[in-house]
Design a protein around this motif. Sequence first.
Motif, PDB file in Angstrom:
ATOM      1  N   GLY A 126      75.039 -22.688  33.530  1.00 35.64           N
ATOM      2  CA  GLY A 126      75.118 -21.389  33.584  1.00 35.64           C
ATOM      3  C   GLY A 126      75.870 -20.644  32.536  1.00 35.64           C
ATOM      4  O   GLY A 126      76.978 -20.179  32.615  1.00 35.64           O
ATOM      5  N   ALA A 127      75.045 -20.518  31.367  1.00 36.66           N
ATOM      6  CA  ALA A 127      75.620 -20.236  30.006  1.00 36.66           C
ATOM      7  C   ALA A 127      74.363 -19.467  29.453  1.00 36.66           C
ATOM      8  O   ALA A 127      73.209 -19.820  29.708  1.00 36.66           O
ATOM      9  CB  ALA A 127      76.139 -21.004  29.093  1.00 36.66           C
ATOM     10  N   THR A 155      72.128 -25.660  37.691  1.00 33.64           N
ATOM     11  CA  THR A 155      73.165 -25.398  38.628  1.00 33.64           C
ATOM     12  C   THR A 155      73.078 -24.049  39.195  1.00 33.64           C
ATOM     13  O   THR A 155      72.335 -23.287  39.006  1.00 33.64           O
ATOM     14  CB  THR A 155      74.431 -25.288  37.639  1.00 33.64           C
ATOM     15  OG1 THR A 155      74.263 -24.038  36.796  1.00 33.64           O
ATOM     16  CG2 THR A 155      74.556 -26.567  36.662  1.00 33.64           C
ATOM     17  N   THR A 173      77.788 -26.216  30.139  1.00 33.58           N
ATOM     18  CA  THR A 173      79.151 -25.409  30.327  1.00 33.58           C
ATOM     19  C   THR A 173      80.436 -26.063  30.045  1.00 33.58           C
ATOM     20  O   THR A 173      80.297 -27.349  30.570  1.00 33.58           O
ATOM     21  CB  THR A 173      78.980 -24.736  31.512  1.00 33.58           C
ATOM     22  OG1 THR A 173      78.682 -25.634  32.604  1.00 33.58           O
ATOM     23  CG2 THR A 173      77.829 -23.315  31.585  1.00 33.58           C
ATOM     24  N   TYR A 174      81.523 -25.370  29.914  1.00 33.43           N
ATOM     25  CA  TYR A 174      82.654 -25.864  30.040  1.00 33.43           C
ATOM     26  C   TYR A 174      82.962 -26.659  31.483  1.00 33.43           C
ATOM     27  O   TYR A 174      83.530 -27.788  31.755  1.00 33.43           O
ATOM     28  CB  TYR A 174      83.526 -24.871  29.836  1.00 33.43           C
ATOM     29  CG  TYR A 174      85.036 -24.910  29.926  1.00 33.43           C
ATOM     30  CD1 TYR A 174      85.694 -25.618  28.813  1.00 33.43           C
ATOM     31  CD2 TYR A 174      85.811 -24.971  30.980  1.00 33.43           C
ATOM     32  CE1 TYR A 174      87.248 -25.832  28.801  1.00 33.43           C
ATOM     33  CE2 TYR A 174      87.292 -24.978  31.232  1.00 33.43           C
ATOM     34  CZ  TYR A 174      87.939 -25.596  30.076  1.00 33.43           C
ATOM     35  OH  TYR A 174      89.366 -25.766  30.153  1.00 33.43           O
ATOM     36  N   ASN A 175      82.505 -25.716  32.499  1.00 29.81           N
ATOM     37  CA  ASN A 175      82.829 -26.222  33.703  1.00 29.81           C
ATOM     38  C   ASN A 175      82.012 -27.614  33.957  1.00 29.81           C
ATOM     39  O   ASN A 175      82.675 -28.475  34.636  1.00 29.81           O
ATOM     40  CB  ASN A 175      82.192 -25.060  34.935  1.00 29.81           C
ATOM     41  CG  ASN A 175      82.190 -25.333  36.290  1.00 29.81           C
ATOM     42  OD1 ASN A 175      83.199 -25.609  36.689  1.00 29.81           O
ATOM     43  ND2 ASN A 175      80.989 -25.514  37.041  1.00 29.81           N
ATOM     44  N   THR A 176      80.673 -27.682  33.808  1.00 29.40           N
ATOM     45  CA  THR A 176      79.941 -28.667  34.013  1.00 29.40           C
ATOM     46  C   THR A 176      80.114 -29.959  33.278  1.00 29.40           C
ATOM     47  O   THR A 176      80.468 -31.299  33.815  1.00 29.40           O
ATOM     48  CB  THR A 176      78.277 -28.800  33.915  1.00 29.40           C
ATOM     49  OG1 THR A 176      78.254 -27.897  35.042  1.00 29.40           O
ATOM     50  CG2 THR A 176      77.558 -29.925  33.989  1.00 29.40           C
ATOM     51  N   PHE A 192      77.576 -24.928  25.239  1.00 24.31           N
ATOM     52  CA  PHE A 192      77.516 -23.844  24.834  1.00 24.31           C
ATOM     53  C   PHE A 192      78.885 -23.102  25.251  1.00 24.31           C
ATOM     54  O   PHE A 192      79.114 -22.754  26.448  1.00 24.31           O
ATOM     55  CB  PHE A 192      76.543 -23.083  25.213  1.00 24.31           C
ATOM     56  CG  PHE A 192      76.131 -21.473  24.455  1.00 24.31           C
ATOM     57  CD1 PHE A 192      75.604 -21.431  23.175  1.00 24.31           C
ATOM     58  CD2 PHE A 192      76.789 -20.417  25.013  1.00 24.31           C
ATOM     59  CE1 PHE A 192      75.580 -20.041  22.752  1.00 24.31           C
ATOM     60  CE2 PHE A 192      76.452 -19.098  24.369  1.00 24.31           C
ATOM     61  CZ  PHE A 192      75.894 -19.040  23.249  1.00 24.31           C
TER      62      PHE A 192
HETATM   63  C1  LIG Z   1      76.774 -13.892  31.749  1.00 29.77           C
HETATM   64  C2  LIG Z   1      77.819 -15.148  31.855  1.00 29.77           C
HETATM   65  C3  LIG Z   1      77.967 -15.792  30.745  1.00 29.77           C
HETATM   66  C4  LIG Z   1      78.698 -16.901  30.552  1.00 29.77           C
HETATM   67  N1  LIG Z   1      78.509 -17.770  29.427  1.00 29.77           N
HETATM   68  C5  LIG Z   1      79.407 -18.935  29.608  1.00 29.77           C
HETATM   69  C6  LIG Z   1      79.514 -19.748  28.263  1.00 29.77           C
HETATM   70  O1  LIG Z   1      78.765 -19.401  27.091  1.00 29.77           O
HETATM   71  N2  LIG Z   1      79.856 -20.933  28.274  1.00 29.77           N
HETATM   72  C7  LIG Z   1      80.407 -21.368  29.613  1.00 29.77           C
HETATM   73  O2  LIG Z   1      81.038 -22.676  29.678  1.00 29.77           O
HETATM   74  N3  LIG Z   1      80.435 -20.759  30.807  1.00 29.77           N
HETATM   75  C8  LIG Z   1      79.954 -19.498  30.707  1.00 29.77           C
HETATM   76  N4  LIG Z   1      79.805 -18.892  31.840  1.00 29.77           N
HETATM   77  C9  LIG Z   1      80.555 -19.126  33.095  1.00 29.77           C
HETATM   78  C10 LIG Z   1      79.980 -20.138  33.826  1.00 29.77           C
HETATM   79  O3  LIG Z   1      78.588 -19.753  34.430  1.00 29.77           O
HETATM   80  C11 LIG Z   1      80.827 -20.505  34.859  1.00 29.77           C
HETATM   81  O4  LIG Z   1      81.906 -21.281  34.429  1.00 29.77           O
HETATM   82  C12 LIG Z   1      80.009 -21.269  35.995  1.00 29.77           C
HETATM   83  O5  LIG Z   1      81.107 -21.804  36.902  1.00 29.77           O
HETATM   84  C13 LIG Z   1      79.252 -22.740  35.467  1.00 29.77           C
HETATM   85  O6  LIG Z   1      78.800 -23.476  36.508  1.00 29.77           O
HETATM   86  P1  LIG Z   1      77.887 -24.652  36.080  1.00 29.77           P
HETATM   87  O7  LIG Z   1      78.605 -25.290  35.220  1.00 29.77           O
HETATM   88  O8  LIG Z   1      77.615 -25.349  37.536  1.00 29.77           O
HETATM   89  O9  LIG Z   1      76.530 -24.014  35.322  1.00 29.77           O
HETATM   90  C14 LIG Z   1      79.110 -17.565  31.652  1.00 29.77           C
HETATM   91  C15 LIG Z   1      78.852 -16.896  32.995  1.00 29.77           C
HETATM   92  C16 LIG Z   1      78.275 -15.519  33.008  1.00 29.77           C
HETATM   93  C17 LIG Z   1      77.928 -14.741  34.447  1.00 29.77           C
END
Ligand SMILES: Cc1cc2nc3c(=O)[nH]c(=O)nc-3n(C[C@H](O)[C@H](O)[C@H](O)COP(=O)(O)O)c2cc1C
Length: 319
Positions: free
Chosen positions: A16-17, A42, A87-90, A122
Amino acid sequence: MTADNRSKVLYTVICGAGPAGRIETFVTLANERGWEVCCIATPAAMTHFLDLSDLRELTGHQVRHDYRREGDESFPRADAVAVVPATYNTINKWAAGITDTYALNVLAELTGLGIPIAVLPFVNTALAANRVLDRSVDELRRSGITVLYGPSGFRPHPPRTGGTALDRYPWHLALDALEIRLPPVAAAVIVENAKVLLVRRLVQEGSLSWQFPAGEIEAGESAAEAAVREVREETGLSVIESQVLGERVHPSTGRTMIYVACEVVSGTARVEESEEIAEVEWLERGQLGEYVPHGFYEPVQAHLDVLLAMNADDSQRSS
Ligand SMILES: Cc1cc2nc3c(=O)[nH]c(=O)nc-3n(C[C@H](O)[C@H](O)[C@H](O)COP(=O)(O)O)c2cc1C
């Protein structure tokens, strides 16, 4: 093509980025380079960024985001995995061994199986300043994963500039990194009676249409052995190696190619593997530009120039 003649399959894990909203760019690029793409998203990618029906149409596969239920299709086996965007999270959860999303579970299993994986993050500089991200990147690299982060990969952008960073997101780096890790391909260059043997594959490899008989070098095989085997399997022709002409990374498919000149021993070339090869043709020098418009690798062209000229002289003398 892969060792068992399937097209090569790329699992694309989408987090989710911002770049997730442009994932079609990556899928199209991967398709152009000959990958069949299967997407795994995700929950955050699904909720905020993806158009599932568009992506399904583009890839020809369901977008998976959860464990398979009755009626869901099963994906073909993965040859490689790209995590784009990561993402940072994943990244942090994966490195910590957490599997609380389907995507993370797939990543954990494929890491354990040693499948080539490339990760293109990202993140902005605020997230990147957290020491835990460097620790996680290091942990994943230790597990054999290619994390494209730093000077020659993705460079974090300042907070609130993600929109402009999207335009320069280096999608191609993930494919470049994976293609280098796939087994090399041996191609057989065969000239007889002033003609070159080419085949046309049912599934086009990148922008290539007509090409030399070719296939992945299998474990324990030399390039010459692979070339001889592929010619037999694809065209039924029995050949022997005469010379390795050269090696390069193919500019269209990104695969490492080893070109092996071969001589015909016996047989008649025909479509032997109809589930992979559509046509087999012996082509004269004057036809090559039409069938292979992008031209040949220089050492191969030099070899063809010599042999086609020699063979033409021979056939003129004997007629
Ligand atoms: C519009 C939007 C933009 C985002 N941009 C980023 C980003 O650039 N990098 C990042 O690590 N998380 C970003 N996030 C936060 C992640 O979506 C969030 O941490 C989420 O829990 C990630 O889950 P995932 O790693 O399972 O995809 C963004 C969220 C939103 C709603």
